[in-house]
Design an enzyme around this catalytic site. Structure first.
Site, PDB file in Angstrom:
ATOM      1  N   LYS B  76       0.855  -1.197   0.000  1.00 23.87           N
ATOM      2  CA  LYS B  76       0.000   0.000   0.000  1.00 23.87           C
ATOM      3  C   LYS B  76       0.887   1.242   0.000  1.00 23.87           C
ATOM      4  O   LYS B  76       1.875   1.296   0.751  1.00 23.87           O
ATOM      5  CB  LYS B  76      -0.893  -0.021   1.252  1.00 23.87           C
ATOM      6  CG  LYS B  76      -1.949   1.091   1.281  1.00 23.87           C
ATOM      7  CD  LYS B  76      -2.835   1.004   2.533  1.00 23.87           C
ATOM      8  CE  LYS B  76      -3.972   2.016   2.485  1.00 23.87           C
ATOM      9  NZ  LYS B  76      -4.839   1.948   3.676  1.00 23.87           N
ATOM     10  N   SER B 156      -9.905   2.255   2.652  1.00 19.41           N
ATOM     11  CA  SER B 156      -8.948   2.929   1.797  1.00 19.41           C
ATOM     12  C   SER B 156      -7.975   1.981   1.090  1.00 19.41           C
ATOM     13  O   SER B 156      -7.373   2.377   0.101  1.00 19.41           O
ATOM     14  CB  SER B 156      -8.135   3.918   2.626  1.00 19.41           C
ATOM     15  OG  SER B 156      -7.315   3.224   3.551  1.00 19.41           O
ATOM     16  N   SER B 180     -10.436   0.175   6.870  1.00 20.13           N
ATOM     17  CA  SER B 180      -9.744   0.256   5.577  1.00 20.13           C
ATOM     18  C   SER B 180      -9.065  -1.026   5.118  1.00 20.13           C
ATOM     19  O   SER B 180      -8.595  -1.092   3.988  1.00 20.13           O
ATOM     20  CB  SER B 180      -8.700   1.375   5.616  1.00 20.13           C
ATOM     21  OG  SER B 180      -9.320   2.616   5.440  1.00 20.13           O
TER      22      SER B 180
END
Lengths: 95, 490, 483
Positions: B76, B156, B180
């Site tokens: 990420k 997210s 997330s």
């Protein structure tokens, strides 16, 4: 509690975010919606409750006093948008 | 090859049936082929990946291996990676190349992992749809039956979840501040765990809300998550909130079974208007656990419904302060201004997207003079009540089972009318962050449109093992074999 | 007599409280492992934490906490076993995080007190409100370029103690005495070097004025005053300005001001409309600072003797006056020097030598007690030479001057210069005889009753003996011959 345009501008100023009139108007609507929704917390009785500050509930560790970081001048300046030799530079500040 | 789980690929690598270069090359090819459709990666690092892969082959040839030697992962783009651009999906960090490696990614490299690239996300991890990325939305590899409407992967960690679901990464790092990891895992039909706060170091992870942020993995199976978490987790003296607690063998816990466990059902999670298929899946999950030998117990979490409103005070407050460092002075983008204040205001107006600005504004307001007690202090007290609810529930049960999200993946552009509608996505996940507990999402079924749905297992602090045991039991019972329409094959 | 300022409407009382920022002595910074040393190359002592890179986290330095606790103990203050760090949010170019980590709501040290001695010898107690730990900011340089300010983050993250006094100060002299005493305590504790030139100690001065018996009026804060003398001047200048405003029928506005020593006046800082909304909240990157009583007690056990206790002991143990004791205790090094000197010797004589010839020599040669060529051991040896009659007091002064010049041991100087006192009665009798023979007229006058001529004879004998005669033996011999 409802935010007026002046309050939006004051908050944007505190947060150092430039806003134009259209943005102020849009933010006013959005922020008031969010704050109105948050007001549901008024229902909760928190009498006598100690606030929970963080995610962890231990006591803080203390590190030993030793210089562990070498001279990183180039590393810390390597991403600078503007620099002069070993200094970061910003538009001149008048004090 | 793309159907191998991480555990299976690892076994093949160790047995030398497959080389890390072969595996990585295949994945890089899949990334090249599918990423244009999915936009799951912001930055790909094929050369770095092959360097990692060759190093992995060299150590496998010597008969040495770490927990993840040769396993290709997506990272990420919130984790700082030394020498590799790290953007947090924000314009303000678009030019940023960290001179340091986050602790979590350093742990993965230590264990031999291969990094394919940096996964897309909501800007600064603020969002539940991946629509707020400055580098464009991520498309969910799943489609509704008979429809081509592009769906969101959740957020997210939408890029991480989409990449893993589409088989353009074997696993991925993610972070979870209010859901997330779990919500995108559910939306993309994969597993994902947010461990206990303090389990993974936050050092080198771009901060959103420090008291809530936790790193964790997403992967296709519960066991794969357990393997990844075993590498990511561990005490780090550089993070004052890191817990000095040994990392157990999470993967072994997956095989424990649930016999004799007491599983709690929080009655407040049964909300009015919940989609019947989500409720049905929940009941099915409880039945599976009962069949596997667990006892189902009703519990009450009376303050859980205030979790989301509390979150939208605490998280923006912390974010407004955490994001003050993006000022155009030391790194990142700068917009010119006549004086220092104007430079700041222009830099931050140009550099941050609408959702980030919204949260900074809310956070600034709730901390400002005269409002602190009414908002922030109040929220901290409600947070204490939320934690107390969980603590009391865990006196009666070993884990809780709930749905992960109130719906399946929705279309790009839906739920954008007002911010609160979007925020409601995290209603089941946020209380877990407020209390710092571990939470795992497991794919358990499909809705009527053929989209995946997830169930969430919540455990006691630092008892991820029970969470994995329960999650693996559900995974076994569910026999989830559905596949997204966009995926690498072969 | 209380200090007052006379205005057109009568006497005004000055009310003052000080917030002192004292840099903690430590090797590394409060929350990072970068060096805290002064004077390095720009941006060479900056960690990724100090420059607030994304994802960087603070980890607190044990020694900085210990230093704050030691200081609290030295200020007779409450040590809070539970304290917490908050963020003080504001934007500035040399504040990389966009916030300063400080202790706003729960400081590590609570109420304490300091006793100060005023120039007239009277004492007064000044209350301490609190002491907390916080980070220093970096430095902005505005004079390097016509259009840009330069930023150096070496100071960023260095530990500071903010020590806040109660508004107990009533005159510039009290402000000066308080700062002097505070600096002395910090130096004794070794928690801050008190070097105001390098900025390791600076004061924010809160001043208001009032008529006798009134409640407090509006105060102004004068920021960053960097010498004790300037603080004293600033208190008076600001008080006079406020009196002028009140007496002209105006209203003093609460604001932040700067002191300009060249004009001896304070002026308003360019007002920042939002400067006061710091949005304090608990730093979520840190946990509460929890200390054990054992930790505090351990530090207490190893605390050095502090100035007040040392002064009292000097009076008690060495029989000094309180005034002399306070002078000798002013600096730790002076007190140590004195104790080395006084040990096993006449304490009063040791004090007189130190405060007399020794201090004068330091002054004259611009040396300090640490750099002085005369060591405590050598000065002690000189006193010993007087005590055992090797030299007399007059010769001792000559030997001392040679010690200042050369740094040599007094015994060597005495030997080399042949300054040993003459106690040989034969030699003395011979010198006496010669002097009396050469001054027969004066002997006659003496015998006729002019007894004050005795001193003249002593002088002549000593002169004849090049100053080295033992004064007592010379006197004795003269008296015998003149009898």
């Amino acid at each position: 509690m409802s935010l007026d345009p002046a309050a939006i501008r004051r908050i944007a100023r505190l947060a150092r975010i430039r806003v134009d009139d259209a943005q102020v108007q849009q933010m006013q609507g959005e922020l008031n919606t969010i704050l109105g929704w948050i007001d549901q917390l008024n229902e909760v009785d928190v009498t006598g409750i100690e606030p929970l500050t963080g995610g962890a509930t231990m006591a803080m560790r203390l590190r030993e006093d030793a210089v562990t970081v070498p001279d990183l001048t180039e590393a810390v300046l390597s991403n600078a948008p503007d620099r002069d030799g070993p200094f970061y530079t910003v538009p001149k500040v008048v004090e | 090859m793309f159907e191998l789980s991480l555990a299976e690929a690892r076994a093949a690598l160790r047995a030398r049936k497959l080389s890390a270069r072969e595996l990585t090359t295949a994945y890089l090819g899949a990334v090249e082929q599918l990423n244009p459709q999915l936009n799951a990666y912001i930055t790909t690092t094929p050369e770095l990946a092959l360097t990692h892969a060759d190093a992995a082959d060299a150590s496998l040839a010597r008969g040495e291996h770490g927990a993840l030697t040769g396993i290709p992962l997506a990272i990420k783009d919130l984790f700082a990676t030394k020498g590799v651009r790290t953007t947090a999906a924000s314009k303000i960090l678009a030019p940023f190349i960290p001179p340091y490696e986050s602790t979590v990614t350093a742990n993965l490299l230590r264990d031999g992992a291969v990094f394919l690239g940096k996964a897309n996300l909501d800007e600064f991890a603020m969002g539940s749809s991946n629509m707020t990325s400055a580098f464009g939305a991520v498309t969910n590899p799943w489609k509704r039956a008979g429809s081509n409407t592009p769906l969101v992967p959740g957020g997210s960690s939408g890029g991480s979840a989409a990449a893993v679901a589409a088989r353009i990464a074997l696993g991925a790092t993610a972070t979870d501040t209010g859901g997330s990891i779990r919500q995108p895992a559910a939306f993309c039909g994969i597993a994902g765990i947010k461990p206990t706060y303090g389990r993974c170091s936050r050092w080198g992870v771009v901060a959103f809300a420090s008291s809530l942020d936790q790193a964790g993995p997403v992967a296709r199976t519960v066991e794969d998550c357990a393997i990844l978490l075993g590498s990511m987790a561990g005490f780090d003296a550089k993070d004052s909130t890191s817990a000095d607690i040994a990392v157990p063998d999470f993967a072994a816990a997956c095989a424990r079974g649930v016999k004799g466990l007491r599983i709690g059902v929080p009655k407040e999670y049964r909300m009015d208007g919940m989609a019947p298929e989500i409720d049905a899946l929940w009941q099915q999950g409880l039945a599976w656990l009962r069949d596997a030998g667990a006892t189902i117990v009703d519990v009450s979490l009376p303050h859980t419904k205030y979790g989301l409103a509390t979150y939208y005070i605490v998280a923006p407050a912390e974010a407004s302060s955490n994001l003050a460092r993006y000022d155009g002075v030391r790194y990142g983008a700068r917009s010119p201004g006549r004086d220092l204040i104007e430079m700041y205001e222009n830099t931050r107006a140009d550099g941050f997207g609408a959702e980030v600005k919204r949260r900074i504004m809310i956070g600034t307001y709730v901390l400002s003079a005269g409002y602190y007690d009414a908002y922030y202090l109040k929220a901290q007290k409600v947070r204490a009540l939320i934690l107390r609810d969980f603590t009391e529930a865990f006196e009666k049960v070993d884990a809780l089972l709930t749905p992960t999200a109130p719906s399946a993946a929705f279309g790009q552009g839906e739920k954008m009318d007002d911010p609160v509608t979007m925020y409601l996505n995290d209603i089941f996940t946020v209380p877990v962050n407020m209390a710092g507990l571990p939470g795992l999402s497991v794919p358990a079924g499909l809705d009527a449109a053929g989209l995946p749905l997830g169930l969430q297992i919540i455990g006691r602090p630092f008892d991820e093992e029970t969470v994995f045991a329960v999650g693996a039991a559900i995974e076994r019972a569910a026999g989830f074999t559905a596949r997204p329409s966009i995926r690498a094959e072969g | 007599m209380a200090y007052t300022l006379e205005g057109e409407t009568g006497s005004w009382e000055v009310v003052c409280g000080l917030e002192v920022h004292a840099q903690v002595i430590s090797k590394s910074k409060l929350f990072s492992g970068a060096s805290a040393e002064y004077g390095a190359e720009p941006n060479s002592q900056v960690s990724l934490v100090d420059a607030a890179f994304p994802g960087m986290l603070p980890v607190i330095n044990r020694e900085c906490v210990a230093q704050a606790v030691r200081t609290g103990l030295g200020l007779n203050a409450q040590i809070n076993l539970w304290s917490r760090f908050d963020r003080k949010n504001y934007f500035y170019a040399d504040l990389p995080q966009g916030y300063q980590i400080s202790q706003f709501a729960h400081p590590v040290v609570g109420e304490g007190k300091v006793e100060v001695t005023l120039p007239d010898g009277s004492t007064k107690e000044i209350g301490i409100t609190r002491l907390h730990l916080e980070q220093d900011a970096g430095k902005s340089l505005h004079d390097q370029d016509p259009t840009k300010s330069f930023i150096d983050l070496n100071r960023s993250g260095v530990a500071l103690m903010e020590i806040v006094s109660e508004p107990d100060i009533r005159s510039p002299e009290e402000a000066g005495a308080y700062l002097t005493k505070l600096r002395q305590i910090l130096r004794y504790l070794g928690t801050c070097d008190g070097n105001m030139d390098e900025g390791s100690m600076r004061a924010d001065v809160n001043v208001s004025v009032r008529k006798a018996g009134e409640a407090f009026r509006t105060r102004c804060e004068i920021k960053n005053v960097n010498s004790i003398r300037f603080v004293m001047q600033a208190v008076e200048a600001e008080a006079k300005r406020q009196i002028g405003i009140w007496e002209a029928g105006g209203e003093v506005v609460q604001e932040t001001r700067l002191f300009d020593p060249s004009k001896n006046e304070t002026r308003s800082m360019r007002s920042k409309e939002d400067a006061h909304d710091y949005r304090y909240f608990p730093d979520p990157d840190l946990l509460p600072l929890v200390l054990t009583q054992d930790f505090v007690d351990g530090l207490k056990t190893h605390l050095p003797e502090l100035p007040d206790a040392k002064t009292a002991r000097f009076v008690r143990e060495y029989g000094l006056s309180a005034y002399d004791a306070r002078i000798l205790v002013m600096e730790q090094a002076t007190a140590d020097f004195y104790e080395t000197l006084a040990k096993g010797r006449d304490a009063k004589m040791a004090a007189n030598w130190m405060m007399g010839d020794f201090f004068a020599a330091l002054n004259r040669t611009s040396t300090t007690i640490e750099t002085s060529p005369v060591s405590a051991a050598n000065l002690g040896a000189l006193i010993d030479l007087i005590a055992d009659n090797t030299i007399n007091g007059r010769i001792a002064k000559e030997v001392f001057e040679a010690m200042v010049e050369t740094g040599d041991h007094p015994a060597d100087i005495v030997e080399k210069k042949g300054l040993r006192q003459v106690t040989d009665t034969g030699a003395i009798d011979a010198a006496v005889g010669a002097v009396l023979t050469a001054n027969a007229d004066k002997v006659a006058q003496y015998k006729a009753g002019q007894e004050k001529l005795f001193g003249f004879f002593v002088g002549q004998v000593m002169k004849a003996m090049a100053g080295k005669g033992n004064p007592a033996l010379v006197n004795e011999a003269l008296k015998k011959k003149l009898a």
